[in-house]
Design a protein around this motif. Structure first.
Motif, PDB file in Angstrom:
ATOM      1  N   THR A 203      47.458  35.767  41.837  1.00 30.08           N
ATOM      2  CA  THR A 203      47.910  36.765  40.870  1.00 30.08           C
ATOM      3  C   THR A 203      46.694  37.321  40.147  1.00 30.08           C
ATOM      4  O   THR A 203      45.578  36.817  40.296  1.00 30.08           O
ATOM      5  CB  THR A 203      48.868  36.156  39.833  1.00 30.08           C
ATOM      6  OG1 THR A 203      48.127  35.252  39.005  1.00 30.08           O
ATOM      7  CG2 THR A 203      50.019  35.411  40.500  1.00 30.08           C
ATOM      8  N   ARG A 204      46.904  38.337  39.348  1.00 30.49           N
ATOM      9  CA  ARG A 204      45.787  38.961  38.622  1.00 30.49           C
ATOM     10  C   ARG A 204      45.397  38.185  37.379  1.00 30.49           C
ATOM     11  O   ARG A 204      44.341  38.432  36.800  1.00 30.49           O
ATOM     12  CB  ARG A 204      46.150  40.396  38.253  1.00 30.49           C
ATOM     13  CG  ARG A 204      46.158  41.333  39.443  1.00 30.49           C
ATOM     14  CD  ARG A 204      46.122  42.782  38.991  1.00 30.49           C
ATOM     15  NE  ARG A 204      45.807  43.664  40.103  1.00 30.49           N
ATOM     16  CZ  ARG A 204      44.569  43.945  40.490  1.00 30.49           C
ATOM     17  NH1 ARG A 204      43.548  43.436  39.852  1.00 30.49           N
ATOM     18  NH2 ARG A 204      44.354  44.746  41.503  1.00 30.49           N
TER      19      ARG A 204
ATOM     20  N   ILE B 269      34.978  32.239  34.599  1.00 33.19           N
ATOM     21  CA  ILE B 269      35.240  33.607  34.195  1.00 33.19           C
ATOM     22  C   ILE B 269      36.718  33.881  34.362  1.00 33.19           C
ATOM     23  O   ILE B 269      37.355  33.338  35.282  1.00 33.19           O
ATOM     24  CB  ILE B 269      34.384  34.581  35.048  1.00 33.19           C
ATOM     25  CG1 ILE B 269      34.514  36.017  34.557  1.00 33.19           C
ATOM     26  CG2 ILE B 269      34.751  34.481  36.531  1.00 33.19           C
ATOM     27  CD1 ILE B 269      33.491  36.976  35.196  1.00 33.19           C
ATOM     28  N   ASN B 270      37.287  34.697  33.477  1.00 36.47           N
ATOM     29  CA  ASN B 270      38.689  35.058  33.662  1.00 36.47           C
ATOM     30  C   ASN B 270      38.768  36.480  34.220  1.00 36.47           C
ATOM     31  O   ASN B 270      37.754  37.176  34.378  1.00 36.47           O
ATOM     32  CB  ASN B 270      39.489  34.878  32.377  1.00 36.47           C
ATOM     33  CG  ASN B 270      39.106  35.855  31.280  1.00 36.47           C
ATOM     34  OD1 ASN B 270      38.373  36.822  31.513  1.00 36.47           O
ATOM     35  ND2 ASN B 270      39.612  35.620  30.089  1.00 36.47           N
ATOM     36  N   SER B 271      39.958  36.898  34.523  1.00 36.20           N
ATOM     37  CA  SER B 271      40.136  38.194  35.172  1.00 36.20           C
ATOM     38  C   SER B 271      39.762  39.353  34.258  1.00 36.20           C
ATOM     39  O   SER B 271      39.592  40.470  34.725  1.00 36.20           O
ATOM     40  CB  SER B 271      41.578  38.349  35.679  1.00 36.20           C
ATOM     41  OG  SER B 271      42.501  37.958  34.692  1.00 36.20           O
ATOM     42  N   ALA B 272      39.606  39.076  32.945  1.00 37.72           N
ATOM     43  CA  ALA B 272      39.146  40.109  32.005  1.00 37.72           C
ATOM     44  C   ALA B 272      37.626  40.125  31.905  1.00 37.72           C
ATOM     45  O   ALA B 272      37.059  40.948  31.183  1.00 37.72           O
ATOM     46  CB  ALA B 272      39.749  39.878  30.626  1.00 37.72           C
ATOM     47  N   GLY B 273      36.961  39.178  32.596  1.00 41.71           N
ATOM     48  CA  GLY B 273      35.503  39.157  32.589  1.00 41.71           C
ATOM     49  C   GLY B 273      34.870  38.306  31.503  1.00 41.71           C
ATOM     50  O   GLY B 273      33.645  38.332  31.337  1.00 41.71           O
TER      51      GLY B 273
ATOM     52  N   ILE C 154      27.700  34.479  36.334  1.00 45.11           N
ATOM     53  CA  ILE C 154      28.948  34.495  37.074  1.00 45.11           C
ATOM     54  C   ILE C 154      29.567  35.890  36.958  1.00 45.11           C
ATOM     55  O   ILE C 154      29.482  36.533  35.908  1.00 45.11           O
ATOM     56  CB  ILE C 154      29.926  33.405  36.567  1.00 45.11           C
ATOM     57  CG1 ILE C 154      31.122  33.269  37.509  1.00 45.11           C
ATOM     58  CG2 ILE C 154      30.353  33.657  35.126  1.00 45.11           C
ATOM     59  CD1 ILE C 154      31.979  32.042  37.226  1.00 45.11           C
ATOM     60  N   SER C 155      30.157  36.351  38.056  1.00 48.07           N
ATOM     61  CA  SER C 155      30.811  37.650  38.041  1.00 48.07           C
ATOM     62  C   SER C 155      32.024  37.587  38.956  1.00 48.07           C
ATOM     63  O   SER C 155      32.149  36.677  39.778  1.00 48.07           O
ATOM     64  CB  SER C 155      29.859  38.761  38.488  1.00 48.07           C
ATOM     65  OG  SER C 155      29.386  38.509  39.799  1.00 48.07           O
ATOM     66  N   ILE C 156      32.896  38.578  38.794  1.00 47.56           N
ATOM     67  CA  ILE C 156      34.130  38.588  39.576  1.00 47.56           C
ATOM     68  C   ILE C 156      34.404  39.991  40.073  1.00 47.56           C
ATOM     69  O   ILE C 156      34.142  40.972  39.374  1.00 47.56           O
ATOM     70  CB  ILE C 156      35.303  38.035  38.739  1.00 47.56           C
ATOM     71  CG1 ILE C 156      36.522  37.756  39.612  1.00 47.56           C
ATOM     72  CG2 ILE C 156      35.636  38.964  37.571  1.00 47.56           C
ATOM     73  CD1 ILE C 156      37.585  36.904  38.915  1.00 47.56           C
TER      74      ILE C 156
END
Length: 115
Positions: free
Chosen positions: A29-30, A51-55, A69-71
């Motif tokens: 999921t997002r 990291i979370n999906s909000a960065g 870390i990046s996504i």
């Protein structure tokens, strides 16, 4: 079920760089958390960065200012850029994802830093 596939580990000299990647697939999921833990021989597994999906990120003190870390949400992939590597960074690095309050782990990738 969520599957995590890691890549990018290896052997590097002290002061060098490596980039780890971890791609998620399956029932994703997002809204999630992703990150990296590491475990050295005889040591407990420890958080490196997440990291979370909000960065929003969190780092271990030992890697701040050296690791990033990046996504990429479109690819559902998390990256760990590791610079200025030290021998004490040697460990098996595990990708981690928390999805709907469940933890998932990758198979681990070895990072070895020679002095």
């Amino acid at each position: 079920q969520v599957r995590l596939v890691e890549s990018g580990g290896g052997l590097v000299q002290a002061g060098g760089s490596l980039r780890l990647s971890c791609a998620a697939s399956g029932s994703t999921t997002r809204i999630n958390l992703m990150g990296w833990y590491r475990q050295a021989p005889g040591q407990q597994r420890e958080l490196v960065a997440r990291i979370n999906s909000a960065g929003i990120t969190k780092y271990a003190d030992s890697v701040k200012d050296r690791f990033t870390i990046s996504i990429d949400n479109a690819k559902d992939t998390v990256y760990l850029q590791m610079n200025e590597l030290k021998p004490e960074d040697t460990a098996v690095y595990y990708c981690w994802r928390n999805e709907r309050f469940l933890d998932y782990w990758g198979q681990g990738t070895q990072v070895t830093v020679s002095s």
